[in-house]
Design a protein around this motif. Structure first.
Motif, PDB file in Angstrom:
ATOM      1  N   ALA A 153     -71.455  66.755  32.579  1.00  0.00           N
ATOM      2  CA  ALA A 153     -70.634  68.034  32.005  1.00  0.00           C
ATOM      3  C   ALA A 153     -70.084  67.685  30.420  1.00  0.00           C
ATOM      4  O   ALA A 153     -71.063  68.293  29.397  1.00  0.00           O
ATOM      5  N   VAL A 154     -70.123  66.588  29.998  1.00  0.00           N
ATOM      6  CA  VAL A 154     -69.763  66.302  28.766  1.00  0.00           C
ATOM      7  C   VAL A 154     -70.954  66.013  28.056  1.00  0.00           C
ATOM      8  O   VAL A 154     -71.408  66.598  27.143  1.00  0.00           O
ATOM      9  N   ARG A 201     -72.092  77.695  29.045  1.00  0.00           N
ATOM     10  CA  ARG A 201     -72.159  77.379  29.988  1.00  0.00           C
ATOM     11  C   ARG A 201     -73.146  76.417  30.802  1.00  0.00           C
ATOM     12  O   ARG A 201     -72.756  76.256  31.865  1.00  0.00           O
ATOM     13  N   THR A 202     -72.168  75.117  30.464  1.00  0.00           N
ATOM     14  CA  THR A 202     -72.101  74.040  30.662  1.00  0.00           C
ATOM     15  C   THR A 202     -70.441  74.364  32.338  1.00  0.00           C
ATOM     16  O   THR A 202     -71.225  74.102  33.141  1.00  0.00           O
ATOM     17  N   LEU A 203     -69.241  75.604  31.680  1.00  0.00           N
ATOM     18  CA  LEU A 203     -68.859  75.614  32.579  1.00  0.00           C
ATOM     19  C   LEU A 203     -69.684  76.861  34.346  1.00  0.00           C
ATOM     20  O   LEU A 203     -69.531  76.899  35.413  1.00  0.00           O
ATOM     21  N   ALA A 204     -70.484  77.119  34.001  1.00  0.00           N
ATOM     22  CA  ALA A 204     -71.556  77.453  34.300  1.00  0.00           C
ATOM     23  C   ALA A 204     -72.249  77.047  35.091  1.00  0.00           C
ATOM     24  O   ALA A 204     -73.058  77.521  36.868  1.00  0.00           O
ATOM     25  N   LEU A 205     -72.859  76.606  35.030  1.00  0.00           N
ATOM     26  CA  LEU A 205     -73.586  75.713  35.290  1.00  0.00           C
ATOM     27  C   LEU A 205     -73.242  74.874  36.602  1.00  0.00           C
ATOM     28  O   LEU A 205     -72.949  74.238  37.795  1.00  0.00           O
ATOM     29  N   ILE A 206     -71.946  73.850  36.482  1.00  0.00           N
ATOM     30  CA  ILE A 206     -70.638  73.212  37.386  1.00  0.00           C
ATOM     31  C   ILE A 206     -70.515  74.734  38.714  1.00  0.00           C
ATOM     32  O   ILE A 206     -70.527  74.395  39.613  1.00  0.00           O
ATOM     33  N   ALA A 225     -73.463  68.450  40.061  1.00  0.00           N
ATOM     34  CA  ALA A 225     -73.968  66.888  39.299  1.00  0.00           C
ATOM     35  C   ALA A 225     -75.808  67.419  39.289  1.00  0.00           C
ATOM     36  O   ALA A 225     -75.724  66.840  38.392  1.00  0.00           O
ATOM     37  N   PHE A 226     -75.407  67.887  40.526  1.00  0.00           N
ATOM     38  CA  PHE A 226     -77.452  67.605  40.318  1.00  0.00           C
ATOM     39  C   PHE A 226     -77.963  68.530  39.685  1.00  0.00           C
ATOM     40  O   PHE A 226     -78.820  68.587  38.679  1.00  0.00           O
ATOM     41  N   VAL A 227     -77.815  70.213  39.272  1.00  0.00           N
ATOM     42  CA  VAL A 227     -77.458  71.112  38.521  1.00  0.00           C
ATOM     43  C   VAL A 227     -77.066  71.090  37.110  1.00  0.00           C
ATOM     44  O   VAL A 227     -78.110  71.248  36.225  1.00  0.00           O
ATOM     45  N   LEU A 228     -76.231  69.696  36.698  1.00  0.00           N
ATOM     46  CA  LEU A 228     -76.291  69.987  35.472  1.00  0.00           C
ATOM     47  C   LEU A 228     -77.278  68.538  34.853  1.00  0.00           C
ATOM     48  O   LEU A 228     -77.892  69.065  34.190  1.00  0.00           O
ATOM     49  N   ALA A 229     -77.378  67.462  36.049  1.00  0.00           N
ATOM     50  CA  ALA A 229     -78.009  66.556  35.563  1.00  0.00           C
ATOM     51  C   ALA A 229     -79.462  67.661  35.031  1.00  0.00           C
ATOM     52  O   ALA A 229     -80.384  67.075  34.659  1.00  0.00           O
ATOM     53  N   CYS A 230     -80.109  68.390  36.347  1.00  0.00           N
ATOM     54  CA  CYS A 230     -81.523  69.063  35.903  1.00  0.00           C
ATOM     55  C   CYS A 230     -81.489  69.847  34.944  1.00  0.00           C
ATOM     56  O   CYS A 230     -83.092  69.380  34.648  1.00  0.00           O
ATOM     57  N   ASP A 231     -80.323  70.134  34.296  1.00  0.00           N
ATOM     58  CA  ASP A 231     -80.190  71.201  33.481  1.00  0.00           C
ATOM     59  C   ASP A 231     -80.496  69.973  31.781  1.00  0.00           C
ATOM     60  O   ASP A 231     -80.864  70.857  31.057  1.00  0.00           O
ATOM     61  N   ILE A 232     -80.024  69.168  31.811  1.00  0.00           N
ATOM     62  CA  ILE A 232     -80.023  67.926  30.405  1.00  0.00           C
ATOM     63  C   ILE A 232     -81.877  67.785  30.655  1.00  0.00           C
ATOM     64  O   ILE A 232     -81.787  67.881  29.329  1.00  0.00           O
ATOM     65  N   LEU A 233     -82.333  67.658  31.690  1.00  0.00           N
ATOM     66  CA  LEU A 233     -84.166  67.056  32.053  1.00  0.00           C
ATOM     67  C   LEU A 233     -84.547  68.363  30.758  1.00  0.00           C
ATOM     68  O   LEU A 233     -85.513  68.257  30.799  1.00  0.00           O
ATOM     69  N   GLU A 254     -87.683  74.874  25.981  1.00  0.00           N
ATOM     70  CA  GLU A 254     -86.372  74.734  27.516  1.00  0.00           C
ATOM     71  C   GLU A 254     -87.372  74.841  28.960  1.00  0.00           C
ATOM     72  O   GLU A 254     -87.430  75.682  28.654  1.00  0.00           O
ATOM     73  N   ILE A 255     -87.330  74.328  29.485  1.00  0.00           N
ATOM     74  CA  ILE A 255     -87.684  74.471  30.643  1.00  0.00           C
ATOM     75  C   ILE A 255     -86.446  74.915  32.254  1.00  0.00           C
ATOM     76  O   ILE A 255     -85.780  74.299  31.860  1.00  0.00           O
ATOM     77  N   PRO A 256     -86.820  75.784  32.505  1.00  0.00           N
ATOM     78  CA  PRO A 256     -86.025  77.250  32.633  1.00  0.00           C
ATOM     79  C   PRO A 256     -85.765  76.487  34.613  1.00  0.00           C
ATOM     80  O   PRO A 256     -85.869  75.045  34.644  1.00  0.00           O
ATOM     81  N   LEU A 257     -84.355  76.054  34.647  1.00  0.00           N
ATOM     82  CA  LEU A 257     -83.299  74.921  35.532  1.00  0.00           C
ATOM     83  C   LEU A 257     -84.208  75.474  37.082  1.00  0.00           C
ATOM     84  O   LEU A 257     -84.084  74.875  37.320  1.00  0.00           O
ATOM     85  N   SER A 258     -84.625  76.725  37.105  1.00  0.00           N
ATOM     86  CA  SER A 258     -84.535  76.980  38.757  1.00  0.00           C
ATOM     87  C   SER A 258     -86.585  76.426  38.737  1.00  0.00           C
ATOM     88  O   SER A 258     -86.389  75.769  39.685  1.00  0.00           O
ATOM     89  N   VAL A 259     -87.064  75.631  37.828  1.00  0.00           N
ATOM     90  CA  VAL A 259     -88.354  75.483  37.797  1.00  0.00           C
ATOM     91  C   VAL A 259     -88.370  73.166  37.589  1.00  0.00           C
ATOM     92  O   VAL A 259     -88.968  72.713  39.222  1.00  0.00           O
ATOM     93  N   ILE A 260     -87.216  73.522  37.501  1.00  0.00           N
ATOM     94  CA  ILE A 260     -87.055  71.642  37.487  1.00  0.00           C
ATOM     95  C   ILE A 260     -86.444  71.857  39.478  1.00  0.00           C
ATOM     96  O   ILE A 260     -86.941  70.853  39.623  1.00  0.00           O
ATOM     97  N   VAL A 261     -85.431  72.251  39.127  1.00  0.00           N
ATOM     98  CA  VAL A 261     -84.681  72.038  40.706  1.00  0.00           C
ATOM     99  C   VAL A 261     -86.395  72.946  42.030  1.00  0.00           C
ATOM    100  O   VAL A 261     -86.280  71.981  43.039  1.00  0.00           O
TER     101      VAL A 261
END
Length: 320
Positions: A15-16, A51-56, A276-284, A293-300
């Motif tokens: 998150a940080v 954004r970070t809170l929404a991801l969590i 944690a998984f969503v945060l990691a994918c969003d950072i990636l 930026e690649i949309p999160l749904s694509v990475i996941v």
């Protein structure tokens, strides 16, 4: 407990990192050194922290929804986006946009939740008429139902020139999350807490109607409560950030492989792992093609499809 604490600390570290990753140059020193009117402060408080809170919130609640769905259906290979639930919520939100465009987002979200509940009930009804000789048939039935409902939604969107909106709702993307536009996701946290409170009842309900009734549990009430939790989470995430596929499938399965099938014990693990998984994918997704930026749904979706295939092959090898 020690391992759960490590998982929490890992999620907090992600998150940080998420807060300080992005196109705008925001550093810790500039954030504390600048005044309240500085751009760094505004970017941090208006965009990065929400954004970070929404991801969590989205990651944990969708993972919990997948776990509850698997307990209700008694199948490890289902989740809301594979049973028609998410597509029904999309159809409901589209219908609400067409019929009551002036309603607030909360009202449209409730309509989407009602459609999601109806779509999930339809899926469970169809399963009663299908000879399920293989566990893989359940997700196949769900995918076919999802395709039919998605086709209806696409036709309506095409008919009323809302294809762009439909695409935006179907694509899980957190780039537009700002303060004041994600707060509905806190309802997902409330549903997660409700799932933890009712964890033992979901465990009993997952053993079958006759078994749960013999233990004094109201099977129909527990099933409806679980479906309501799933529908609310699906609708809230849809109207806030869009659709995130495979999340509710892979996270509960990986947690189950690690700690077993005790639902009350698994709920905190599923919530933390999903976040944690969503945060990691969003950072990636933000780092791979900076400044784009690649949309999160694509990475996941890419990672989730690979894990799903591995789970299927693993199940096949065990049955053999």
């Amino acid at each position: 407990m020690r391992y759960l604490l490590i998982a929490l600390l890992t999620t907090a570290a992600l998150a940080v990192v998420s807060v300080f990753v992005g196109v705008a140059d925001v550093s810790l020193s500039s954030f504390f050194a600048s005044g309240s009117e500085d751009i760094a402060n505004k970017v941090m408080l208006i965009s990065r922290v929400p954004r970070t809170l929404a991801l969590i919130l989205a990651g944990s609640s969708l993972a919990i929804a997948g776990m509850v769905m698997q307990m209700i259906v008694r199948n490890r290979f289902v989740e809301p986006s594979m049973t028609g639930t998410t597509e029904s919520a999309t159809l409901g939100f589209l219908v609400a946009t067409l019929l009551v465009p002036g309603w607030p987002v909360m009202g449209k979200m409730l309509i989407a939740a009602a459609f999601a509940l109806a779509g999930t009930l339809l899926f469970l009804r169809i399963l009663k008429f299908v000879p399920l000789r293989d566990v893989v048939l359940v997700p196949l039935v769900g995918l076919m139902l999802s395709g039919v409902i998605g086709a209806v939604a696409t036709f309506l969107a095409y008919r009323f020139n809302l294809l762009a909106s439909l695409l935006a709702w179907s694509m899980g993307d957190f780039s537009s999350v700002l303060r004041g536009r994600y707060e509905l996701l806190w309802a997902g946290l409330a549903c997660t807490i409700a799932a933890y409170v009712a964890a033992d009842r979901f465990t009993v309900a997952g053993m079958g109607k006759e078994f749960s009734t013999n233990l004094g549990s109201n099977h129909g009430y527990v099933m409806f409560a679980g479906l309501l939790i799933i529908s609310l989470i699906a609708a809230v995430c849809l109207v806030s950030v869009g659709t995130i596929p495979f999340l509710g499938l892979i996270v509960p399965n990986l947690v189950s492989l690690a700690i077993g099938d005790n639902v009350r014990r698994a709920v905190p693990w599923v919530a933390v792992t999903g976040a944690a998984f969503v945060l990691a994918c969003d950072i990636l997704g933000r780092v791979l093609r900076q400044p784009y930026e690649i949309p999160l749904s694509v990475i996941v979706g890419v990672i989730g499809s690979g894990v799903f295939a591995w789970l299927l092959l693993r199940r096949r090898s065990q049955d053999a």
